[in-house]
Structure formats: C-alpha cells, structure tokens
Motif scaffolding. Sequence first.
Motif, PDB file in Angstrom:
ATOM      1  N   SER A 425       7.243 -17.390   8.238  1.00  0.00           N
ATOM      2  CA  SER A 425       7.341 -15.928   8.137  1.00  0.00           C
ATOM      3  C   SER A 425       6.860 -15.411   6.781  1.00  0.00           C
ATOM      4  O   SER A 425       6.423 -14.266   6.670  1.00  0.00           O
ATOM      5  CB  SER A 425       8.774 -15.467   8.391  1.00  0.00           C
ATOM      6  N   ILE A 426       6.916 -16.248   5.740  1.00  0.00           N
ATOM      7  CA  ILE A 426       6.414 -15.845   4.411  1.00  0.00           C
ATOM      8  C   ILE A 426       4.913 -15.592   4.479  1.00  0.00           C
ATOM      9  O   ILE A 426       4.400 -14.579   3.984  1.00  0.00           O
ATOM     10  CB  ILE A 426       6.738 -16.929   3.355  1.00  0.00           C
ATOM     11  N   ASP A 427       4.198 -16.531   5.109  1.00  0.00           N
ATOM     12  CA  ASP A 427       2.738 -16.362   5.263  1.00  0.00           C
ATOM     13  C   ASP A 427       2.408 -15.214   6.208  1.00  0.00           C
ATOM     14  O   ASP A 427       1.421 -14.501   6.004  1.00  0.00           O
ATOM     15  CB  ASP A 427       2.113 -17.660   5.776  1.00  0.00           C
ATOM     16  N   ILE A 428       3.224 -15.032   7.230  1.00  0.00           N
ATOM     17  CA  ILE A 428       2.985 -13.933   8.173  1.00  0.00           C
ATOM     18  C   ILE A 428       3.162 -12.588   7.465  1.00  0.00           C
ATOM     19  O   ILE A 428       2.403 -11.637   7.696  1.00  0.00           O
ATOM     20  CB  ILE A 428       3.928 -14.043   9.384  1.00  0.00           C
ATOM     21  N   ARG A 429       4.151 -12.508   6.569  1.00  0.00           N
ATOM     22  CA  ARG A 429       4.345 -11.292   5.767  1.00  0.00           C
ATOM     23  C   ARG A 429       3.123 -11.036   4.878  1.00  0.00           C
ATOM     24  O   ARG A 429       2.706  -9.887   4.697  1.00  0.00           O
ATOM     25  CB  ARG A 429       5.592 -11.415   4.889  1.00  0.00           C
ATOM     26  N   ASN A 430       2.568 -12.098   4.312  1.00  0.00           N
ATOM     27  CA  ASN A 430       1.371 -11.955   3.473  1.00  0.00           C
ATOM     28  C   ASN A 430       0.192 -11.422   4.288  1.00  0.00           C
ATOM     29  O   ASN A 430      -0.586 -10.588   3.801  1.00  0.00           O
ATOM     30  CB  ASN A 430       0.998 -13.297   2.834  1.00  0.00           C
ATOM     31  N   ALA A 431       0.063 -11.900   5.525  1.00  0.00           N
ATOM     32  CA  ALA A 431      -1.005 -11.400   6.403  1.00  0.00           C
ATOM     33  C   ALA A 431      -0.806  -9.915   6.669  1.00  0.00           C
ATOM     34  O   ALA A 431      -1.761  -9.124   6.630  1.00  0.00           O
ATOM     35  CB  ALA A 431      -1.014 -12.190   7.710  1.00  0.00           C
ATOM     36  N   TRP A 432       0.425  -9.528   6.949  1.00  0.00           N
ATOM     37  CA  TRP A 432       0.765  -8.115   7.204  1.00  0.00           C
ATOM     38  C   TRP A 432       0.431  -7.255   5.990  1.00  0.00           C
ATOM     39  O   TRP A 432      -0.146  -6.172   6.110  1.00  0.00           O
ATOM     40  CB  TRP A 432       2.251  -8.030   7.542  1.00  0.00           C
ATOM     41  N   ALA A 433       0.763  -7.751   4.790  1.00  0.00           N
ATOM     42  CA  ALA A 433       0.505  -6.997   3.550  1.00  0.00           C
ATOM     43  C   ALA A 433      -0.991  -6.883   3.266  1.00  0.00           C
ATOM     44  O   ALA A 433      -1.473  -5.824   2.845  1.00  0.00           O
ATOM     45  CB  ALA A 433       1.208  -7.671   2.373  1.00  0.00           C
ATOM     46  N   ASN A 434      -1.738  -7.957   3.508  1.00  0.00           N
ATOM     47  CA  ASN A 434      -3.185  -7.917   3.254  1.00  0.00           C
ATOM     48  C   ASN A 434      -3.902  -6.948   4.182  1.00  0.00           C
ATOM     49  O   ASN A 434      -4.834  -6.264   3.768  1.00  0.00           O
ATOM     50  CB  ASN A 434      -3.779  -9.325   3.395  1.00  0.00           C
ATOM     51  N   LEU A 435      -3.465  -6.855   5.421  1.00  0.00           N
ATOM     52  CA  LEU A 435      -4.044  -5.872   6.334  1.00  0.00           C
ATOM     53  C   LEU A 435      -3.676  -4.458   5.893  1.00  0.00           C
ATOM     54  O   LEU A 435      -4.456  -3.517   6.054  1.00  0.00           O
ATOM     55  CB  LEU A 435      -3.556  -6.125   7.765  1.00  0.00           C
ATOM     56  N   GLY A 436      -2.479  -4.309   5.323  1.00  0.00           N
ATOM     57  CA  GLY A 436      -2.040  -3.002   4.839  1.00  0.00           C
ATOM     58  C   GLY A 436      -2.874  -2.482   3.692  1.00  0.00           C
ATOM     59  O   GLY A 436      -2.958  -1.266   3.474  1.00  0.00           O
ATOM     60  N   LYS A 437      -3.508  -3.388   2.951  1.00  0.00           N
ATOM     61  CA  LYS A 437      -4.377  -2.958   1.847  1.00  0.00           C
ATOM     62  C   LYS A 437      -5.598  -2.194   2.372  1.00  0.00           C
ATOM     63  O   LYS A 437      -6.155  -1.357   1.658  1.00  0.00           O
ATOM     64  CB  LYS A 437      -4.839  -4.175   1.039  1.00  0.00           C
ATOM     65  N   ILE A 438      -6.011  -2.487   3.585  1.00  0.00           N
ATOM     66  CA  ILE A 438      -7.173  -1.813   4.164  1.00  0.00           C
ATOM     67  C   ILE A 438      -6.881  -0.330   4.387  1.00  0.00           C
ATOM     68  O   ILE A 438      -7.698   0.536   4.081  1.00  0.00           O
ATOM     69  CB  ILE A 438      -7.588  -2.496   5.490  1.00  0.00           C
ATOM     70  N   THR A 439      -5.691  -0.037   4.903  1.00  0.00           N
ATOM     71  CA  THR A 439      -5.319   1.350   5.178  1.00  0.00           C
ATOM     72  C   THR A 439      -4.649   2.025   3.990  1.00  0.00           C
ATOM     73  O   THR A 439      -4.417   3.238   4.003  1.00  0.00           O
ATOM     74  CB  THR A 439      -4.375   1.421   6.388  1.00  0.00           C
ATOM     75  N   GLY A 440      -4.337   1.237   2.941  1.00  0.00           N
ATOM     76  CA  GLY A 440      -3.724   1.808   1.741  1.00  0.00           C
ATOM     77  C   GLY A 440      -2.217   1.753   1.736  1.00  0.00           C
ATOM     78  O   GLY A 440      -1.579   2.223   0.796  1.00  0.00           O
ATOM     79  N   ASP A 441      -1.608   1.165   2.766  1.00  0.00           N
ATOM     80  CA  ASP A 441      -0.147   1.120   2.852  1.00  0.00           C
ATOM     81  C   ASP A 441       0.467   0.177   1.820  1.00  0.00           C
ATOM     82  O   ASP A 441       1.602   0.386   1.386  1.00  0.00           O
ATOM     83  CB  ASP A 441       0.295   0.668   4.255  1.00  0.00           C
ATOM     84  N   THR A 442      -0.275  -0.866   1.429  1.00  0.00           N
ATOM     85  CA  THR A 442       0.281  -1.857   0.492  1.00  0.00           C
ATOM     86  C   THR A 442      -0.649  -2.090  -0.687  1.00  0.00           C
ATOM     87  O   THR A 442      -0.679  -3.174  -1.253  1.00  0.00           O
ATOM     88  CB  THR A 442       0.531  -3.196   1.223  1.00  0.00           C
ATOM     89  N   LEU A 443      -1.404  -1.077  -1.066  1.00  0.00           N
ATOM     90  CA  LEU A 443      -2.389  -1.239  -2.138  1.00  0.00           C
ATOM     91  C   LEU A 443      -1.857  -0.652  -3.447  1.00  0.00           C
ATOM     92  O   LEU A 443      -1.206   0.381  -3.461  1.00  0.00           O
ATOM     93  CB  LEU A 443      -3.700  -0.543  -1.762  1.00  0.00           C
ATOM     94  N   GLU A 444      -2.177  -1.337  -4.559  1.00  0.00           N
ATOM     95  CA  GLU A 444      -1.716  -0.887  -5.864  1.00  0.00           C
ATOM     96  C   GLU A 444      -2.398   0.417  -6.257  1.00  0.00           C
ATOM     97  O   GLU A 444      -3.544   0.681  -5.901  1.00  0.00           O
ATOM     98  CB  GLU A 444      -2.006  -1.954  -6.936  1.00  0.00           C
ATOM     99  N   GLU A 445      -1.703   1.231  -7.057  1.00  0.00           N
ATOM    100  CA  GLU A 445      -2.200   2.558  -7.416  1.00  0.00           C
ATOM    101  C   GLU A 445      -3.497   2.486  -8.212  1.00  0.00           C
ATOM    102  O   GLU A 445      -4.382   3.321  -8.039  1.00  0.00           O
ATOM    103  CB  GLU A 445      -1.139   3.319  -8.212  1.00  0.00           C
ATOM    104  N   ASN A 446      -3.629   1.470  -9.093  1.00  0.00           N
ATOM    105  CA  ASN A 446      -4.845   1.403  -9.918  1.00  0.00           C
ATOM    106  C   ASN A 446      -6.089   1.127  -9.076  1.00  0.00           C
ATOM    107  O   ASN A 446      -7.177   1.607  -9.374  1.00  0.00           O
ATOM    108  CB  ASN A 446      -4.709   0.327 -11.002  1.00  0.00           C
TER     109      ASN A 446
END
Length: 459
Positions: A425-446
């Motif tokens: 589930s740790i790796d699955i969470r990482n996959a979820w977060a990396n996909l979120g960077k595409i839409t901006g949901d999990t991307l850093e402000e800078n």
Amino acid sequence: MEKVNTIAAIATALGEGGISIVRVSGENSLKIVNEIFKGKDNRKLLDIKPYSMRYGFIVEKETQELLDEVLISFMKAPRSYTAEDTVEINCHGGILAAKKVLEEVIKSGARMAEPGEFTKRAFLNGRIDLSQAEAVIDIINAKTEISMKSAVQQSKGKISEEINSLREELLKIIASIEATVDYPEADLEEVTANEVSIKLNKILDRINFILSTAEEGKIIREGLNIVIVGKPNVGKSSLLNSLIMENRAIVTNVPGTTRDVIEEYMSIEGVPVKIIDTAGIRKTNDLVEKIGVKKSKEKIDDSDLIILMLDSSKKLDAEDKKIIDYINKKKYIILLNKTDLGDKIDLDDIYKLNSKFIIKTSIKSGRGLDKVKSCIKDLFFKGEIKSTDLFVTNMRHKEGLIRAKESCIEALQVLKNTSAIDLASIDIRNAWANLGKITGDTLEENIIDKIFSQFCLGK
C-alpha cells in the motif's frame, strides 16, 4: 501571489489592431473600473448586470479628461475565467491606447498581473485543474489545427478524466487494504494479495496505454523535425522545394551549392513539420563547406526523422555507406532519386535498412513524393492521424505517469515476494500521489509557480 489583490493586464497582443482588451480580475474589479468610467448621462458601472456590456469612455482619474471610447463587459464570480469578478475593457487597438487605459486601472487600485496569473487564479479557485491550465498555453502556441484541437480536448479535461479515474481506482485499493489491516475483527471482506495484484495489473495496463501515446502527443504539440541528408547534388534542395511547394532553396548542378542549414515549415494532415535541408555530407577542404557538413551531422542527431537521398543513377560509394551507418539507429526514409536517369543501386548494398521505407523517386517528375507522407504517418502515427484520440502531449505529465508505473510495479513485486498488502500500500500511495501531480492535486507550490511563469502576460 497575493490572491486578495485585484490584478490587471492587457490580454491582447501589443500592436496595431482594431480592438485591445484590458482584463481586470478580483474582488474590487468593478469598483476600480467604475472610478475611471464615464457612460451616457454620466452613468456609472455599479448597476451593470453580469454578462452584459456597457458603452462609454475611460477618463483620466485626476483630470477627468477622456482617454478612449470603450465597451465594458462584466463577468460575475464564480462564472468567469478566473472564477472571480472580472471586468474586460474593450478599447481601441494600438499600443498607446491600451497602455493608457491600463495605467488608469493601476492608478485606481489594481496591480499588474504576473505572467499566467489569470489562469493561475482559475486553477487556485478550482475552476480548472493543472493539466487544463497547461492546455491553455498549448492552445496559444498551437502551430496547426490538429495541435490546437488536441490542446482544446485537454483544456476540456480529457486527460484529467483519465487520470482521476486511475487515482480513484488506486484509492479504492488503498481503502480496502487499510480496512483489512486496521480492522481485522470487523465483519469486512478481507482483501488478498492476489486480488490486489489483479487490480494493479489492470491499472498498469491503462497507464501503459496512455504512455504509448506520448511520442505522438509530443509531435502534435511540438511538431516533427525532419532532416534531409545525403551527398552533394543528390536532389536534397529540390526535395525541400517540392515538399513546401516553393522555390526556397537554390538548385544547381554544382555540388556543394547548399552550404548552410535551410529550415522551412509544412503541415502533414495538421501535424506541424519542420523540414531541414542540409549541406551535402562529404570530405572537403573548403572551410565554409566543412562548417556546413558539421551542422548537418548535428541536425541528424537532433532530428525525429531522417530522409536520406541517394543518387539512383550511380552506384553507392564509401561516403554513401558511411552516411547509412551514421543514420542506422534513427528513424529514416530512403529516397532513391533520379530514377529517370537510371537504376544502378543494388538494394543488397543497403541491406541494413528496412526496405519498407525505401522509395524510388524522381523529384524532377514528382514520382514517389506521395509515398513520403504515407511513410511518415506509418512511422509516427500508425498510418492515421486523429485529433480526437487521447494524447499525452506534456513531458511533465509523461514523467508523472512513468513514476506511477514504477510504483505500481514495485507494489506488484512486494505482493509477489511477501504477500504483504500493507507494505504494498505504500507503493500504491506513491502511484496515487504521482498521478496527482499531473492534475496539481499533489504538486508543490514552487513547481506550480514555475509552470505559470511560462505563460504570457494577460493570460
């Protein structure tokens, strides 16, 4: 960015034209423009209905002198581009008129917008996600109809829908794992490593499919670089002129006429193509020609496709074979030119190259030119170009998908070796977060700031 501020900028290109638009967005946009607006019978703007226009003049705040005749349009939050109250001042085109109007808006309390700040506010206010925001700049920079259509599809959320669907599936897996691990005594259906693996493999297949469109998407967005190479006097410049249907390159019977790189643009079914005619590759003592040959080799290394032209009326020599060896690892099309003068090239001499992309041509008569475009479509678009297909056109999106894919593979490896669903589930969470960077949901402000800094002022 201070979100509470009201911002303003010229939204149209600077220069002579019929109309220029000064865009104002923020809580006080209507109040600010009202201070410098004078309508018929001294009518002001505070009672203007949303999504309507009002005729009048922009005046200098201090002297009340008329500056320009304008039409004011008002879009009320949240139904506007930025999801904020937005006023657009339609004034006369021209640098001076628009700048004078903007100056008065700034004097009345707005501040100059940063590059991309209007679109950034649309993102921060939740009207669009990051991939849709990036599509805006792709629409602005589109070189052909198909690249524009692809960008419009993305701006409507085509990529976002697919990414959000994948993230939702991953979230369901994460939730079921956590329920199984955290509440073993509860009367819940337990999730096994095998079940998680099956679901992850389906997600991985979808990710791989989306990634398979990345090369086509890059070409649709940025265009295709095609380099024409060969020895001197094989017909490279004639081919360039024929493809763009214009006498752009000088054509003579003297070898070495083309000494520098010539670049021109064309379109193949809506895909932007840059055609590069290079100096003939050969050994030479001429200093200028040597520089041209060096540039030719550099262009080969940077190209998406090489068109190698060979003189069909002559047998291959050592220089021809050297060029063949040089391009063998790239995508290529071989044109056997001057077939009207003879056919002396033995195909066995070019055995290393795929015969599917070897075309007999006569640039002089036009023979074989239609096959060139067909080969290009086969090499890059599986024979057909469709603007309605889902394409990954952005390198940042591709990277997010690659990282998500890697995390899914790591999770599958954990499940295979240990059957430990909690570790997976740790790796699955990482996959979820990396996909979120595409839409901006999990991307850093800078990173978000860097993306919007690439936009033009006023957008």
